[in-house]
Write an enzyme that holds these catalytic residues in place. Structure first.
Site, PDB file in Angstrom:
ATOM      1  N   TYR A 161       1.912   5.548 -22.674  1.00 42.50           N
ATOM      2  CA  TYR A 161       3.157   4.861 -23.044  1.00 42.50           C
ATOM      3  C   TYR A 161       3.088   4.391 -24.500  1.00 42.50           C
ATOM      4  O   TYR A 161       2.071   3.861 -24.919  1.00 42.50           O
ATOM      5  CB  TYR A 161       3.361   3.609 -22.183  1.00 42.50           C
ATOM      6  CG  TYR A 161       3.761   3.868 -20.746  1.00 42.50           C
ATOM      7  CD1 TYR A 161       3.551   5.089 -20.133  1.00 42.50           C
ATOM      8  CD2 TYR A 161       4.359   2.855 -20.000  1.00 42.50           C
ATOM      9  CE1 TYR A 161       3.914   5.302 -18.820  1.00 42.50           C
ATOM     10  CE2 TYR A 161       4.720   3.062 -18.670  1.00 42.50           C
ATOM     11  CZ  TYR A 161       4.492   4.289 -18.089  1.00 42.50           C
ATOM     12  OH  TYR A 161       4.846   4.490 -16.783  1.00 42.50           O
ATOM     13  N   GLU A 179      17.000 -16.007  -7.030  1.00 40.59           N
ATOM     14  CA  GLU A 179      18.209 -15.198  -7.293  1.00 40.59           C
ATOM     15  C   GLU A 179      19.251 -15.906  -8.152  1.00 40.59           C
ATOM     16  O   GLU A 179      20.213 -15.268  -8.594  1.00 40.59           O
ATOM     17  CB  GLU A 179      18.826 -14.770  -5.950  1.00 40.59           C
ATOM     18  CG  GLU A 179      17.935 -13.810  -5.172  1.00 40.59           C
ATOM     19  CD  GLU A 179      18.352 -13.641  -3.721  1.00 40.59           C
ATOM     20  OE1 GLU A 179      18.951 -14.581  -3.163  1.00 40.59           O
ATOM     21  OE2 GLU A 179      18.087 -12.568  -3.138  1.00 40.59           O
TER      22      GLU A 179
END
Ligand SMILES: [Zn+2]
Ligand SMILES: [Zn+2]
Length: 427
Positions: free
Chosen positions: A324, A400
């Site tokens: 990467y 959340e």
């Protein structure tokens, strides 16, 4: 500066976006729970991709599926001419067995590398997919007022494809995801389980490390363990090489510029206590945040391994696999967009973060077009850092309540970038 220009030009757009994002919160939470309960590994995100594609199609977008195996790309043309902005989410889960007791806990199991394991969204990519689906719905609702085009990129296999397969952002780029229409800038976020909800973190320039792996094969001469002088011992040679490799970071790199890591991850050699083997194999990982330092590390691994081996009468074959690239936030784009995040989250809640030695395949997009990658806090307010499990662990958890900010941030970056670009173009 940019924000004031923006709000003067489209006074109503951002408040409309905010209201739409807030209205979608329940839907995004429900999507996320569904993805969380049904995680899929890299290049196998079939159900996830089907749900994403159906949503984008329902929003009236032009949708491409099976991009880089299971990737989905939706194109939303705004009502006015302008640049092409790409927004990216990754869709894959991990071979981790979930331990958190949630009503939407994953019970999925699979075989991975020959072992039975649970599958879990232990990096939070479920939240990325849900938030980007939400952002797509918001932006589709205001598309007549958008000055440009938005490309929604849902990519597979960020954590790496299965052995022997291509995948992830690298394959998306190879298959032309940044072309037709050509992307001018790309934005992406990563949730963070150890940063409080409401906080956004980023860094200009090198943000996450480049990853390369290396393998060293040391060939000696096999002999009886009782008479080592009759052979060449690759185990002692390997030990000296391990110690030699420690001097690369400590003695060859300008450490005040950037961090770097050279790790030996495995050594294999020998079969029995009284046999000195013919060969030892070792493998390891390299992390770097600067291209010159990366080159130095590669060169020194070769020099150290081959010369130490030679001094022992052994032979070392070194191979380095480039994996990467550096996740590099284009400094100009970062400067340009940071005020957008500050205006949205509050100046005190947008912070600079140290570079990380972990990696992100978002870097493959950034090699081709200017990109900005940032971190969204997903840890419950007031939770102690030591109680917040890190990514890739069985206790990983996300609050959340960060989803609305996440959605808004993607939408605000998009519209501000479009406004700034069309402003510059008309000057
Ligand atoms: Zn991860
Ligand atoms: Zn991740």
């Amino acid at each position: 500066m940019f924000c004031s220009v923006t709000s003067a030009q489209t006074p109503a757009l951002k408040p409309r976006i905010d209201k739409l994002a807030e209205g979608l919160e329940k839907k995004v939470v429900a999507w996320r729970r569904d993805f969380h309960q049904h995680p899929e590994l890299g290049n196998r995100e079939f159900q996830t991709a089907a749900k994403v594609a159906a949503h984008l199609q329902a929003l009236g977008m032009e949708v491409k599926v099976n991009v880089a195996k299971t990737g989905v790309v939706g194109v939303l043309k705004g009502g006015k001419p302008g640049p092409v902005v790409a927004l990216r989410a990754d869709m894959d889960g991990l071979p981790v067995t979930e331990r958190v007791n949630l009503p939407f806990k994953s019970d999925v199991r699979t075989e991975y590398n020959g072992q039975q394991t649970g599958v879990m969204h232990a990096c939070g990519h479920d939240t990325h997919v849900a938030m980007l689906m939400g952002a797509a719905e918001v932006l589709a609702s205001v598309k007549n007022d958008l000055r440009g085009t938005v490309k929604f990129i849902f990519q597979p296999a960020e954590e790496g494809p299965p052995a022997g397969e291509e995948g992830g952002a690298q394959l998306m780029v190879k298959e032309g995801v940044l072309d037709s229409p050509k992307v001018d800038a790309i934005f992406g976020l990563h949730i963070n389980s150890q940063t409080e909800v409401g906080t956004i973190k980023y860094r200009p320039g090198a943000t996450m490390a480049a990853v390369d792996s290396y393998a060293i094969k040391i060939k000696g001469k096999q002999t009886h363990g009782a008479s080592p002088w009759a052979g060449v011992d690759p185990i002692v040679t390997a030990s000296q090489i391990v110690m030699g490799l420690q001097t690369i970071v400590s003695r060859n790199l300008p450490l005040t510029d950037n961090a770097a890591v050279v790790t030996v991850g495995a050594i294999h050699g020998g079969i029995r206590q009284n046999i000195i083997p013919e060969e030892v194999n070792m493998i390891g990982t390299i992390r770097s945040l600067d291209a010159n330092m990366q080159k130095t590390i590669h060169r020194r691994i070769g020099e150290i391994a081959t010369n130490i081996a030679e001094s022992a009468g052994a032979k070392a074959d070194v191979s380095i696999e480039i994996m990467y690239p550096i996740t590099y936030n284009d400094p100009k784009l970062t400067d340009q967009m940071a005020p957008t995040l500050e205006a949205l989250a509050g100046k005190d809640n947008v912070r600079l973060t140290p570079a990380q030695t972990g990696a992100e395949d978002f870097s493959f997009y950034q090699q081709k077009v200017p990109g900005f990658f940032y971190f969204l806090g997903g840890m419950s307010k007031g939770k102690k850092l030591e109680d917040a499990a890190p990514h890739h662990t069985p206790d990983f958890q996300i609050d959340e309540s960060c989803f609305v900010l996440g959605m808004k941030s993607l939408c605000h970056l998009t519209v501000d970038y479009m406004e700034q670009r069309t402003k510059v173009a008309s000057r």
